[in-house]
Design a protein around this motif. Structure first.
Motif, mmCIF file in Angstrom:
data_model
loop_
_atom_site.group_PDB
_atom_site.id
_atom_site.type_symbol
_atom_site.label_atom_id
_atom_site.label_comp_id
_atom_site.label_asym_id
_atom_site.label_seq_id
_atom_site.Cartn_x
_atom_site.Cartn_y
_atom_site.Cartn_z
ATOM 1 N N THR A 258 7.071 16.497 -2.966
ATOM 2 C CA THR A 258 7.857 15.856 -1.921
ATOM 3 C C THR A 258 9.201 15.522 -2.534
ATOM 4 O O THR A 258 9.255 14.824 -3.552
ATOM 5 C CB THR A 258 7.192 14.559 -1.420
ATOM 6 O OG1 THR A 258 5.882 14.861 -0.956
ATOM 7 C CG2 THR A 258 7.983 13.922 -0.299
ATOM 8 N N MET B 65 0.851 -1.169 0.000
ATOM 9 C CA MET B 65 0.000 0.000 0.000
ATOM 10 C C MET B 65 0.904 1.242 0.000
ATOM 11 O O MET B 65 1.780 1.380 0.840
ATOM 12 C CB MET B 65 -0.884 -0.045 1.256
ATOM 13 C CG MET B 65 -2.036 0.891 1.242
ATOM 14 S SD MET B 65 -3.098 0.773 2.731
ATOM 15 C CE MET B 65 -3.612 -0.932 2.741
ATOM 16 N N ALA B 66 0.684 2.134 -0.922
ATOM 17 C CA ALA B 66 1.490 3.350 -1.023
ATOM 18 C C ALA B 66 1.047 4.379 0.013
ATOM 19 O O ALA B 66 -0.131 4.459 0.351
ATOM 20 C CB ALA B 66 1.372 3.943 -2.418
ATOM 21 N N SER B 67 2.003 5.162 0.476
ATOM 22 C CA SER B 67 1.666 6.208 1.438
ATOM 23 C C SER B 67 1.422 7.525 0.717
ATOM 24 O O SER B 67 1.865 7.732 -0.414
ATOM 25 C CB SER B 67 2.771 6.366 2.479
ATOM 26 O OG SER B 67 3.925 6.930 1.899
ATOM 27 N N SER B 68 0.702 8.405 1.399
ATOM 28 C CA SER B 68 0.452 9.745 0.875
ATOM 29 C C SER B 68 0.520 10.736 2.025
ATOM 30 O O SER B 68 0.315 10.392 3.187
ATOM 31 C CB SER B 68 -0.904 9.821 0.171
ATOM 32 O OG SER B 68 -1.953 9.480 1.058
ATOM 33 N N TRP B 69 0.834 11.985 1.681
ATOM 34 C CA TRP B 69 0.937 13.061 2.659
ATOM 35 C C TRP B 69 -0.261 13.980 2.531
ATOM 36 O O TRP B 69 -0.713 14.265 1.419
ATOM 37 C CB TRP B 69 2.203 13.877 2.412
ATOM 38 C CG TRP B 69 3.456 13.153 2.771
ATOM 39 C CD1 TRP B 69 4.227 12.395 1.932
ATOM 40 C CD2 TRP B 69 4.086 13.106 4.032
ATOM 41 N NE1 TRP B 69 5.300 11.883 2.608
ATOM 42 C CE2 TRP B 69 5.242 12.305 3.906
ATOM 43 C CE3 TRP B 69 3.789 13.669 5.270
ATOM 44 C CZ2 TRP B 69 6.098 12.064 4.966
ATOM 45 C CZ3 TRP B 69 4.656 13.421 6.329
ATOM 46 C CH2 TRP B 69 5.789 12.627 6.176
ATOM 47 N N GLU C 165 -1.357 5.561 4.940
ATOM 48 C CA GLU C 165 -1.658 4.560 3.918
ATOM 49 C C GLU C 165 -3.162 4.367 3.966
ATOM 50 O O GLU C 165 -3.726 4.227 5.048
ATOM 51 C CB GLU C 165 -0.966 3.233 4.208
ATOM 52 C CG GLU C 165 0.525 3.271 4.047
ATOM 53 C CD GLU C 165 1.173 1.935 4.416
ATOM 54 O OE1 GLU C 165 0.549 1.119 5.127
ATOM 55 O OE2 GLU C 165 2.324 1.738 4.007
ATOM 56 N N ARG D 210 16.295 10.257 -3.349
ATOM 57 C CA ARG D 210 15.406 9.746 -4.403
ATOM 58 C C ARG D 210 15.461 10.623 -5.625
ATOM 59 O O ARG D 210 15.588 11.768 -5.631
ATOM 60 C CB ARG D 210 13.966 9.678 -3.926
ATOM 61 C CG ARG D 210 13.813 8.644 -2.862
ATOM 62 C CD ARG D 210 12.371 8.513 -2.479
ATOM 63 N NE ARG D 210 12.311 7.694 -1.286
ATOM 64 C CZ ARG D 210 11.260 7.599 -0.541
ATOM 65 N NH1 ARG D 210 10.159 8.230 -0.841
ATOM 66 N NH2 ARG D 210 11.270 6.848 0.523
ATOM 67 N N GLU E 285 1.179 11.510 7.310
ATOM 68 C CA GLU E 285 1.506 10.532 6.277
ATOM 69 C C GLU E 285 0.666 9.300 6.578
ATOM 70 O O GLU E 285 0.682 8.803 7.716
ATOM 71 C CB GLU E 285 2.988 10.179 6.304
ATOM 72 C CG GLU E 285 3.372 9.175 5.229
ATOM 73 C CD GLU E 285 4.822 8.736 5.319
ATOM 74 O OE1 GLU E 285 5.300 8.137 4.346
ATOM 75 O OE2 GLU E 285 5.463 8.971 6.369
#
Length: 122
Positions: free
Chosen positions: A117, A1-5, A64, A122, A62
């Motif tokens: 972000t 599951m991808a995280s989001s802010w 998920e 990265r 943050e």
């Protein structure tokens, strides 16, 4: 599951900043796992930051999972309910965090979209 802010904006009454800083510092921790009505894990609270400036506060989270489920989950947490109740008297714009629908409405009206972000690795 991808995280989001996500960020939530809290307009504050004048001269309430010091009290709001203390409320954020002393606030309890909610349960990090978010479960759906069927008992399945549907998300997680990963991190929280709070910023307080002149007549405003911003909470950055943050997560998920869908933000609506996060809002519902948060509205059911006793530590968050206590914090939100104490915070209410310092807000310039009242809102209802006592029900899941009230929490979703607040998240919808106070949320700020993360548009950038960057990390050094990265």
């Amino acid at each position: 599951m991808a995280s989001s802010w996500h960020a939530l904006h809290y307009p504050l009454k004048a001269r309430s900043e010091e009290k709001v800083k203390e409320l954020f510092r002393m606030s309890g921790r909610p349960q990090f796992q978010i479960y759906g009505d069927d008992g399945r894990l549907v998300g997680r609270l990963l991190s929280t930051m709070a910023f307080v400036g002149r007549e405003m506060a911003v909470r950055v989270i943050e997560v998920e999972g869908p933000l609506g489920l996060v809002a519902t989950h948060i509205s059911r947490q006793d530590t968050i309910r206590e914090f939100e109740q104490e915070l209410q008297e310092h807000l310039a714009v009242p809102r209802d965090m006592t029900t899941p629908q009230g929490a979703r409405d607040f998240f919808r009206s106070a949320s700020m979209e993360c548009v950038l972000t960057r990390r050094h690795d990265r």
